[in-house]
Design an enzyme around this catalytic site. Structure first.
Site, PDB file in Angstrom:
ATOM      1  N   GLU A  89       0.841  -1.211   0.000  1.00 50.88           N
ATOM      2  CA  GLU A  89       0.000   0.000   0.000  1.00 50.88           C
ATOM      3  C   GLU A  89       0.872   1.256   0.000  1.00 50.88           C
ATOM      4  O   GLU A  89       0.817   2.050   0.934  1.00 50.88           O
ATOM      5  CB  GLU A  89      -0.873   0.007   1.262  1.00 50.88           C
ATOM      6  CG  GLU A  89      -1.767  -1.203   1.435  1.00 50.88           C
ATOM      7  CD  GLU A  89      -2.434  -1.254   2.817  1.00 50.88           C
ATOM      8  OE1 GLU A  89      -2.123  -0.410   3.681  1.00 50.88           O
ATOM      9  OE2 GLU A  89      -3.273  -2.138   3.020  1.00 50.88           O
ATOM     10  N   PRO A  90       1.698   1.445  -1.014  1.00 51.20           N
ATOM     11  CA  PRO A  90       2.570   2.625  -0.990  1.00 51.20           C
ATOM     12  C   PRO A  90       1.836   3.905  -1.374  1.00 51.20           C
ATOM     13  O   PRO A  90       0.984   3.894  -2.258  1.00 51.20           O
ATOM     14  CB  PRO A  90       3.618   2.289  -2.058  1.00 51.20           C
ATOM     15  CG  PRO A  90       2.869   1.457  -3.038  1.00 51.20           C
ATOM     16  CD  PRO A  90       1.849   0.672  -2.264  1.00 51.20           C
ATOM     17  N   ARG A 103       3.591   7.535  -0.459  1.00 55.10           N
ATOM     18  CA  ARG A 103       4.715   8.444  -0.662  1.00 55.10           C
ATOM     19  C   ARG A 103       5.701   7.968  -1.746  1.00 55.10           C
ATOM     20  O   ARG A 103       6.159   8.762  -2.554  1.00 55.10           O
ATOM     21  CB  ARG A 103       5.449   8.586   0.674  1.00 55.10           C
ATOM     22  CG  ARG A 103       6.402   9.746   0.730  1.00 55.10           C
ATOM     23  CD  ARG A 103       7.186   9.728   2.032  1.00 55.10           C
ATOM     24  NE  ARG A 103       6.419   9.424   3.201  1.00 55.10           N
ATOM     25  CZ  ARG A 103       5.911  10.329   4.045  1.00 55.10           C
ATOM     26  NH1 ARG A 103       6.119  11.599   3.816  1.00 55.10           N
ATOM     27  NH2 ARG A 103       5.221   9.954   5.100  1.00 55.10           N
ATOM     28  N   ARG A 118       2.840  19.699   6.256  1.00 59.75           N
ATOM     29  CA  ARG A 118       3.876  18.803   6.797  1.00 59.75           C
ATOM     30  C   ARG A 118       4.911  19.503   7.682  1.00 59.75           C
ATOM     31  O   ARG A 118       5.205  19.012   8.765  1.00 59.75           O
ATOM     32  CB  ARG A 118       4.560  18.006   5.678  1.00 59.75           C
ATOM     33  CG  ARG A 118       3.596  17.165   4.837  1.00 59.75           C
ATOM     34  CD  ARG A 118       4.307  16.144   3.949  1.00 59.75           C
ATOM     35  NE  ARG A 118       4.872  15.071   4.743  1.00 59.75           N
ATOM     36  CZ  ARG A 118       6.148  14.920   5.014  1.00 59.75           C
ATOM     37  NH1 ARG A 118       7.026  15.784   4.535  1.00 59.75           N
ATOM     38  NH2 ARG A 118       6.562  13.930   5.763  1.00 59.75           N
ATOM     39  N   TYR A 172       4.801  18.135  11.393  1.00 59.93           N
ATOM     40  CA  TYR A 172       5.833  17.159  11.769  1.00 59.93           C
ATOM     41  C   TYR A 172       7.245  17.737  11.796  1.00 59.93           C
ATOM     42  O   TYR A 172       8.211  16.986  11.939  1.00 59.93           O
ATOM     43  CB  TYR A 172       5.866  15.986  10.767  1.00 59.93           C
ATOM     44  CG  TYR A 172       4.534  15.424  10.362  1.00 59.93           C
ATOM     45  CD1 TYR A 172       3.766  14.693  11.273  1.00 59.93           C
ATOM     46  CD2 TYR A 172       4.048  15.595   9.078  1.00 59.93           C
ATOM     47  CE1 TYR A 172       2.552  14.167  10.882  1.00 59.93           C
ATOM     48  CE2 TYR A 172       2.825  15.071   8.683  1.00 59.93           C
ATOM     49  CZ  TYR A 172       2.084  14.359   9.596  1.00 59.93           C
ATOM     50  OH  TYR A 172       0.891  13.832   9.212  1.00 59.93           O
ATOM     51  N   CYS A 213      -1.590  33.520  10.535  1.00 57.43           N
ATOM     52  CA  CYS A 213      -1.283  34.076  11.855  1.00 57.43           C
ATOM     53  C   CYS A 213      -0.967  32.981  12.876  1.00 57.43           C
ATOM     54  O   CYS A 213      -1.711  32.766  13.840  1.00 57.43           O
ATOM     55  CB  CYS A 213      -2.462  34.898  12.336  1.00 57.43           C
ATOM     56  SG  CYS A 213      -3.015  36.005  11.068  1.00 57.43           S
ATOM     57  N   GLU A 214       0.073  32.239  12.622  1.00 52.98           N
ATOM     58  CA  GLU A 214       0.543  31.213  13.540  1.00 52.98           C
ATOM     59  C   GLU A 214       2.059  31.126  13.376  1.00 52.98           C
ATOM     60  O   GLU A 214       2.541  31.156  12.240  1.00 52.98           O
ATOM     61  CB  GLU A 214      -0.005  29.822  13.154  1.00 52.98           C
ATOM     62  CG  GLU A 214      -1.495  29.730  13.117  1.00 52.98           C
ATOM     63  CD  GLU A 214      -2.045  28.684  14.077  1.00 52.98           C
ATOM     64  OE1 GLU A 214      -1.269  28.085  14.851  1.00 52.98           O
ATOM     65  OE2 GLU A 214      -3.255  28.484  14.020  1.00 52.98           O
ATOM     66  N   TYR A 222       0.826  13.775   0.697  1.00 51.89           N
ATOM     67  CA  TYR A 222       0.386  14.460   1.916  1.00 51.89           C
ATOM     68  C   TYR A 222       0.609  15.971   1.829  1.00 51.89           C
ATOM     69  O   TYR A 222       0.853  16.633   2.820  1.00 51.89           O
ATOM     70  CB  TYR A 222       1.078  13.870   3.156  1.00 51.89           C
ATOM     71  CG  TYR A 222       0.972  12.356   3.207  1.00 51.89           C
ATOM     72  CD1 TYR A 222      -0.237  11.742   3.504  1.00 51.89           C
ATOM     73  CD2 TYR A 222       2.072  11.540   2.901  1.00 51.89           C
ATOM     74  CE1 TYR A 222      -0.362  10.359   3.507  1.00 51.89           C
ATOM     75  CE2 TYR A 222       1.960  10.159   2.907  1.00 51.89           C
ATOM     76  CZ  TYR A 222       0.747   9.572   3.207  1.00 51.89           C
ATOM     77  OH  TYR A 222       0.631   8.217   3.204  1.00 51.89           O
TER      78      TYR A 222
HETATM   79  N1  LLP Z   1      -1.437   1.918   4.446  1.00 50.44           N
HETATM   80  C1  LLP Z   1      -1.958   2.396   5.586  1.00 50.44           C
HETATM   81  C2  LLP Z   1      -2.849   1.539   6.373  1.00 50.44           C
HETATM   82  C3  LLP Z   1      -1.596   3.680   6.042  1.00 50.44           C
HETATM   83  O1  LLP Z   1      -2.088   4.126   7.191  1.00 50.44           O
HETATM   84  C4  LLP Z   1      -0.712   4.469   5.270  1.00 50.44           C
HETATM   85  C5  LLP Z   1      -0.313   5.815   5.698  1.00 50.44           C
HETATM   86  C6  LLP Z   1      -0.222   3.940   4.059  1.00 50.44           C
HETATM   87  C7  LLP Z   1      -0.610   2.655   3.683  1.00 50.44           C
HETATM   88  C8  LLP Z   1       0.700   4.695   3.145  1.00 50.44           C
HETATM   89  O2  LLP Z   1       1.909   5.026   3.726  1.00 50.44           O
HETATM   90  P1  LLP Z   1       3.093   5.632   2.840  1.00 50.44           P
HETATM   91  O3  LLP Z   1       3.520   4.574   1.846  1.00 50.44           O
HETATM   92  O4  LLP Z   1       2.578   6.842   2.140  1.00 50.44           O
HETATM   93  O5  LLP Z   1       4.134   5.961   3.802  1.00 50.44           O
HETATM   94  N2  LLP Z   1       0.750  12.594   6.765  1.00 50.44           N
HETATM   95  C9  LLP Z   1       2.012  11.935   7.050  1.00 50.44           C
HETATM   96  C10 LLP Z   1       1.968  10.468   6.664  1.00 50.44           C
HETATM   97  C11 LLP Z   1       0.857   9.705   7.319  1.00 50.44           C
HETATM   98  C12 LLP Z   1       0.737   8.302   6.808  1.00 50.44           C
HETATM   99  C13 LLP Z   1      -0.523   7.668   7.254  1.00 50.44           C
HETATM  100  N3  LLP Z   1      -0.712   6.333   6.782  1.00 50.44           N
HETATM  101  C14 LLP Z   1       3.113  12.677   6.330  1.00 50.44           C
HETATM  102  O6  LLP Z   1       2.859  13.686   5.703  1.00 50.44           O
HETATM  103  O7  LLP Z   1       4.285  12.272   6.439  1.00 50.44           O
END
Ligand code: LLP
Length: 404
Positions: A268-269, A271, A307, A311, A338-339, A367
């Site tokens: 489930e990629p 990013r 982001r 984070y 304004c933050e 994201y």
């Molecule tokens: N599968 C599930 C169940 C997830 O919760 C997520 C991400 C993914 C797949 C995909 O993950 P990825 O391959 O994109 O790393 N907003 C944060 C990232 C939060 C990710 C949440 N879940 C950021 O901007 O870094």
């Protein structure tokens, strides 16, 4: 992103042209990079041809999803809304998996009606709810159970999901119990063990540990799973110093796993597919000096790209025209909100900038837009896809009339 004759370009279009033609702030995605990312991802794991379900939460633009679908990818969704976008983009239900700790009955009903591949359940109560609805609908529903492997993903705590203090999945003990309880259910077909230990993971070792935990559990349950869903989380390089994820080693670990447990792997990629394809083009509104540093006030803000504020993430910032005039002063790139957390980066030795100049914030494909908001009644940016010298609008800039 590269400089051609000192002009920053995305594919064959200069960032200044984009700003002039379409205004700012604007998200732009490179089609070429998207294609490369997907092909590379597939190549890395080609020996076992996994089902790749793009994590829709990382970018929900329907036109991008349509392109992603053309490469044969499915979708990982976490809400009925995401499921609707994925289906509307043409992604087949048998390539959609549904994760999330709080799926409502309405969402479960919708998923069952659409006959998606898997509902990855995250608690006993959720499985009960799925079974109840399936019974009423006289259906046999394919589900996965999300295991919390208690593995440290060695990433930011805010985006770690695989430790027992995190709300996600069920622990090993509950997992084993739930398999026994539901493996012979009339209305539920236990098809998958799923995991997702976190995001922006750069070290393959947590995955290796996770695979070991999975194997131990599989050896303890008397049930054969058709699918093992390993989630997403593979990180990308945001700054020059960042290391890159070692796909070879991860692939090797999975192959070893598959030698002992024949099954279909799901990824489930998010990013890794879309992160480095996008930039946010923005204009310097004002520059002011506080006596200590220069504040570069951009027309993009934390509502457009959350982001850094959320984070402390560091995204590269590049000037649209390269010069040799380097400033010795500290530059703090901020937005107009304004933050005090409305701040993108603090940089030294950046080239001297002037008001009205254009800059690009890099690697915002994942994201970025999907986390944006209308805070301060700010309209959401325009989104463009660039293919060679072709520019296509894939989402119009929001208008204030839509908000008020
Ligand atoms: N599968 C599930 C169940 C997830 O919760 C997520 C991400 C993914 C797949 C995909 O993950 P990825 O391959 O994109 O790393 N907003 C944060 C990232 C939060 C990710 C949440 N879940 C950021 O901007 O870094």
């Amino acid at each position: 992103m590269k400089y051609i004759k000192r002009k920053l370009t995305i594919e064959k279009v200069s960032v200044e042209t984009i700003a002039k033609k379409f205004g700012t702030p604007t998200y732009c995605y490179s089609y070429g990079k998207l294609k490369n990312n997907i092909n590379n991802f597939k190549r890395n794991f080609k020996s076992f041809s996994p089902l790749i379900c793009f994590a829709v939460k990382s970018n929900t633009n329907i036109n991008l999803l349509k392109e992603i679908k053309k490469f044969g990818l499915g979708a990982d969704v976490v809400s009925v809304g995401e499921m609707m976008v994925a289906l509307k983009a043409g992604i087949k239900p048998n390539k959609i998996v549904f994760s999330g700790v709080g799926k409502t009955s309405h969402e479960i009903r919708y998923a069952i009606e659409k006959k998606i591949l898997l509902i990855n359940a995250e608690s006993e109560s959720e499985i009960k709810e799925i079974e109840k609805i399936a019974k009423i609908k006289k259906k046999k529903v394919q589900i996965g159970i999300r295991l919390n492997p208690n593995t440290d993903a060695k990433t930011l705590s805010q985006i770690s999901t695989g430790k027992k203090e995190n709300k996600f999945g069920v622990n090993s003990k509950s997992f084993i119990k739930l398999v026994e309880l539901y493996k012979n259910s009339k209305n539920i077909e236990l098809k998958c063990l799923s995991v997702h230990i976190g995001s922006q993971i750069l070290d393959y070792k947590p995955y290796e540990k996770m695979l070991n935990v999975i194997m131990k559990i599989l050896n303890k349950v008397n049930h054969k799973f058709e699918f093992i869903d390993l989630g997403g989380g593979m990180g990308i390089s945001y700054t020059h110093k960042n290391k890159v994820f070692n796909y070879k080693k991860y692939n090797f670990a999975i192959k070893k796993f598959l030698n002992n447990y024949k099954s279909k792997i799901i990824f489930e990629p998010g990013r890794a597919v879309i992160g480095n394809t996008g930039i946010l083009v923005s204009k310097v509104i004002y520059i002011k000096n506080s006596g200590k540093k220069n504040f570069i006030i951009l027309d993009a803000a934390m509502n457009d790209l959350m982001r850094p504020a959320l984070y402390g993430s560091k995204h590269k910032i590049l000037p649209s025209s390269k010069s040799n005039r380097i400033s010795k002063e500290i530059y703090e790139f901020v937005g107009p909100i304004c933050e005090s957390t409305d701040k993108f980066r603090t940089l030294k030795n950046f080239q001297k900038l002037k008001e009205k100049e254009i800059i690009a914030i890099c690697d915002v494909g994942a994201y970025g837009m999907s986390l944006s908001s209308n805070y301060n009644v700010r309209t959401k940016p325009l989104e463009l896809i660039i293919k060679g010298s072709k520019i296509k609008i894939i989402k119009k800039r929001q208008k204030h009339e839509e908000l008020i």
